[in-house]
Scaffold this motif. Structure first.
Motif, PDB file in Angstrom:
ATOM      1  N   THR A   1       3.271  -8.839  -0.532  1.00 42.92           N
ATOM      2  CA  THR A   1       3.569  -8.345  -2.162  1.00 42.92           C
ATOM      3  C   THR A   1       4.001  -7.087  -2.004  1.00 42.92           C
ATOM      4  OG1 THR A   1       1.862 -10.015  -2.730  1.00 42.92           O
ATOM      5  CG2 THR A   1       2.530  -8.068  -4.083  1.00 42.92           C
ATOM      6  N   ARG A   2       3.256  -6.158  -1.092  1.00 45.98           N
ATOM      7  CA  ARG A   2       3.567  -4.865  -0.959  1.00 45.98           C
ATOM      8  C   ARG A   2       5.046  -4.560  -0.532  1.00 45.98           C
ATOM      9  NH1 ARG A   2      -0.328  -1.994   2.898  1.00 45.98           N
ATOM     10  NH2 ARG A   2       0.898  -2.747   4.736  1.00 45.98           N
ATOM     11  N   ARG A   3       5.617  -5.394   0.357  1.00 40.15           N
ATOM     12  CA  ARG A   3       6.831  -5.009   1.048  1.00 40.15           C
ATOM     13  C   ARG A   3       7.791  -5.445  -0.250  1.00 40.15           C
ATOM     14  NH1 ARG A   3       9.721  -8.700   3.604  1.00 40.15           N
ATOM     15  NH2 ARG A   3       7.817 -10.147   4.249  1.00 40.15           N
TER      16      ARG A   3
ATOM     17  N   ILE B   1       8.106  -2.977  -2.802  1.00 37.23           N
ATOM     18  CA  ILE B   1       8.734  -1.788  -2.679  1.00 37.23           C
ATOM     19  C   ILE B   1      10.201  -1.829  -2.389  1.00 37.23           C
ATOM     20  CG2 ILE B   1       9.043   0.051  -0.685  1.00 37.23           C
ATOM     21  CD1 ILE B   1       5.966  -0.264  -0.300  1.00 37.23           C
TER      22      ILE B   1
ATOM     23  N   LEU C   1      -1.284  -9.367   0.730  1.00 38.94           N
ATOM     24  CA  LEU C   1      -1.420  -7.852   0.510  1.00 38.94           C
ATOM     25  C   LEU C   1      -0.104  -7.230   1.127  1.00 38.94           C
ATOM     26  CD1 LEU C   1      -3.491  -6.017  -0.810  1.00 38.94           C
ATOM     27  CD2 LEU C   1      -4.014  -5.085   1.667  1.00 38.94           C
ATOM     28  N   HIS C   2       0.300  -7.591   2.296  1.00 41.56           N
ATOM     29  CA  HIS C   2       1.430  -6.949   2.961  1.00 41.56           C
ATOM     30  C   HIS C   2       2.793  -7.575   2.499  1.00 41.56           C
ATOM     31  CE1 HIS C   2      -1.440  -5.893   6.387  1.00 41.56           C
ATOM     32  NE2 HIS C   2      -1.595  -5.343   5.436  1.00 41.56           N
TER      33      HIS C   2
ATOM     34  N   MET D   1       0.755  -6.619  -8.505  1.00 46.47           N
ATOM     35  CA  MET D   1      -0.214  -5.988  -7.732  1.00 46.47           C
ATOM     36  C   MET D   1      -1.678  -6.325  -7.828  1.00 46.47           C
ATOM     37  SD  MET D   1       1.318  -2.046  -7.761  1.00 46.47           S
ATOM     38  CE  MET D   1       1.905  -1.684  -9.304  1.00 46.47           C
TER      39      MET D   1
ATOM     40  N   TYR E   1      -1.777   1.340  -3.381  1.00 43.36           N
ATOM     41  CA  TYR E   1      -2.626   0.300  -4.482  1.00 43.36           C
ATOM     42  C   TYR E   1      -2.693  -0.783  -3.382  1.00 43.36           C
ATOM     43  CZ  TYR E   1      -4.181  -1.860  -8.389  1.00 43.36           C
ATOM     44  OH  TYR E   1      -4.703  -2.733  -9.375  1.00 43.36           O
ATOM     45  N   LEU E   2      -1.741  -1.307  -2.733  1.00 41.98           N
ATOM     46  CA  LEU E   2      -1.761  -2.499  -2.156  1.00 41.98           C
ATOM     47  C   LEU E   2      -2.102  -2.045  -0.398  1.00 41.98           C
ATOM     48  CD1 LEU E   2       1.141  -4.834  -3.527  1.00 41.98           C
ATOM     49  CD2 LEU E   2      -1.298  -5.033  -3.745  1.00 41.98           C
ATOM     50  N   SER E   3      -2.881  -1.090  -0.252  1.00 41.05           N
ATOM     51  CA  SER E   3      -3.336  -0.864   1.194  1.00 41.05           C
ATOM     52  C   SER E   3      -4.723  -1.493   1.406  1.00 41.05           C
ATOM     53  CB  SER E   3      -3.671   0.795   1.204  1.00 41.05           C
ATOM     54  OG  SER E   3      -4.558   1.238   0.506  1.00 41.05           O
TER      55      SER E   3
ATOM     56  N   ILE F   1       2.811   2.003  -4.963  1.00 42.70           N
ATOM     57  CA  ILE F   1       2.616   0.712  -4.366  1.00 42.70           C
ATOM     58  C   ILE F   1       2.094   0.709  -3.036  1.00 42.70           C
ATOM     59  CG2 ILE F   1       3.772  -1.432  -3.799  1.00 42.70           C
ATOM     60  CD1 ILE F   1       5.820  -0.451  -5.955  1.00 42.70           C
ATOM     61  N   GLN F   2       2.375   1.461  -2.342  1.00 44.59           N
ATOM     62  CA  GLN F   2       1.782   1.391  -0.867  1.00 44.59           C
ATOM     63  C   GLN F   2       0.398   1.854  -0.831  1.00 44.59           C
ATOM     64  OE1 GLN F   2       3.767   1.216   2.010  1.00 44.59           O
ATOM     65  NE2 GLN F   2       2.076   1.287   3.303  1.00 44.59           N
TER      66      GLN F   2
END
Lengths: 188, 188
Positions: free
Chosen positions: B177-179, B182, B174-175, B154, B91-93, B88-89
């Motif tokens: 959704t990422r957080r 995770i 982005l961030h 994602m 993909y959503l970097s 995930i980290q």
DNA sequence: TGTACATCAGTGAACGCGCGTTCACTGATGTAC
DNA sequence: TGTACATCAGTGAACGCGCGTTCACTGATGTAC
């Protein structure tokens, strides 16, 4: 020939509506002005009496689509007791999936608009509007963050469900996301 | 002129790689064969010694992109102890967002491929592969359903973060959704 | 009321352009003898 | 070893086509007198 007073305004509106449909259904690049005008029973030359350029129409049609969507959403929000589940239900409905030309421009147009030179601020406005709308109808302290996840999931699910060939997979993407997101609104 | 034995195969591969980059970065419709071949130091006529048509290249390049992505993902999965958060980290970097030409074809190409006549089964295969991958690394009994939500989120977040003009809004999409995704993997 | 003129949304031919695709050709190298 | 020929990846002009855009024109109706 000379026309009634509001004739030009009506034609103008017809062009916008047909364009908003085609841009979402077929894509901006794949939509020609010639076929578009022909579909309205007009010739292509007349287009430039209404718009400065194709890009001008793209921006106008996008704003029209946004406005239409927002007002139909506002209706849902004010009529229902708990409007968010209903909003999700409609956004991730088979009807919406199967009629991209009448639906949200984000899953259909935003990738192409991002690729086409300078993106307009309209996408930003739309995203902010949707986020605010979800957030306002979410309870709990992290509504602000949850709204981002929900919007992302809705757009992703709609995009994927339209892109996939197998109808069962398409249904699974659409319906599972819908169910989980609606459950999420009831957890809070 | 006659070339070394593997010369043609190398050129073939170079065309595929350049196409896979351009199709994802600029879109399929906006990528011309003439500029593509020119970028490789070749003339456009030679293209048809390698591919039957542009559609043939589209399918080949898409499959190449899928394969590349899947093997780089497999690497992540086998190296890390809990691979899903790392996946995930990545993909959503910011790196993935800022380099669509090297990334996942789903957010960039699937809308256009869906609009372009008959969609290929490659999108289906990719979606299934990603879903299985997420599901296998999720604990809990509703991993099957959760994987759909996660994949949708994602792809939606990446698409939106690329489409939006304001860098702060892009980062937020982005961030956040990422957080949240995770955190989701650690809840279970 | 009747006539001359102005208006202007829409017409349709034409513009240059880039697209995907075709095809006769090139010319460096390998093979045959 | 030397010469004639075959190979074939790549060349580049040409094809028809649809694109966005321009522009001189049309012609039904409103206005002026």
């Amino acid at each position: 020939m000379r026309y009634s007073e509001d004739h030009k305004a009506k034609t103008h509106q017809r062009i916008i509506e047909e364009a908003a449909l085609r841009f979402r259904r077929d894509g901006v690049g794949a939509t020609g002005l010639q076929p578009l005008m022909k579909a309205l029973g007009l010739t292509h030359g007349g287009f430039y009496a209404h718009f400065k350029s194709k890009d001008d129409l793209v921006e106008t049609a996008l704003q029209h689509a946004v406005q239409t969507l927002e007002s139909s959403t506002a209706e849902v929000l004010h009529s229902a007791e708990s409007p968010l589940p209903l909003f999700i239900q409609r956004y991730l409905s088979d009807l919406h999936r199967d009629n991209p030309g009448a639906g949200c421009p984000l899953p259909t147009m935003s990738a192409e608009l991002g690729q086409r030179g300078e993106p307009s601020a309209t996408t930003d406005a739309m995203v902010r509007n949707r986020l605010a709308l979800i957030e306002q109808n979410l309870e709990g302290e992290n509504a602000e963050d949850e709204s981002v996840l929900m919007l992302s999931a809705m757009i992703g699910a709609l995009l994927l469900s339209r892109s996939v060939k197998d109808p069962e997979l398409s249904d699974r993407l659409l319906h599972t996301t819908r169910r989980l997101l609606i459950e999420k609104t009831q957890d809070q």
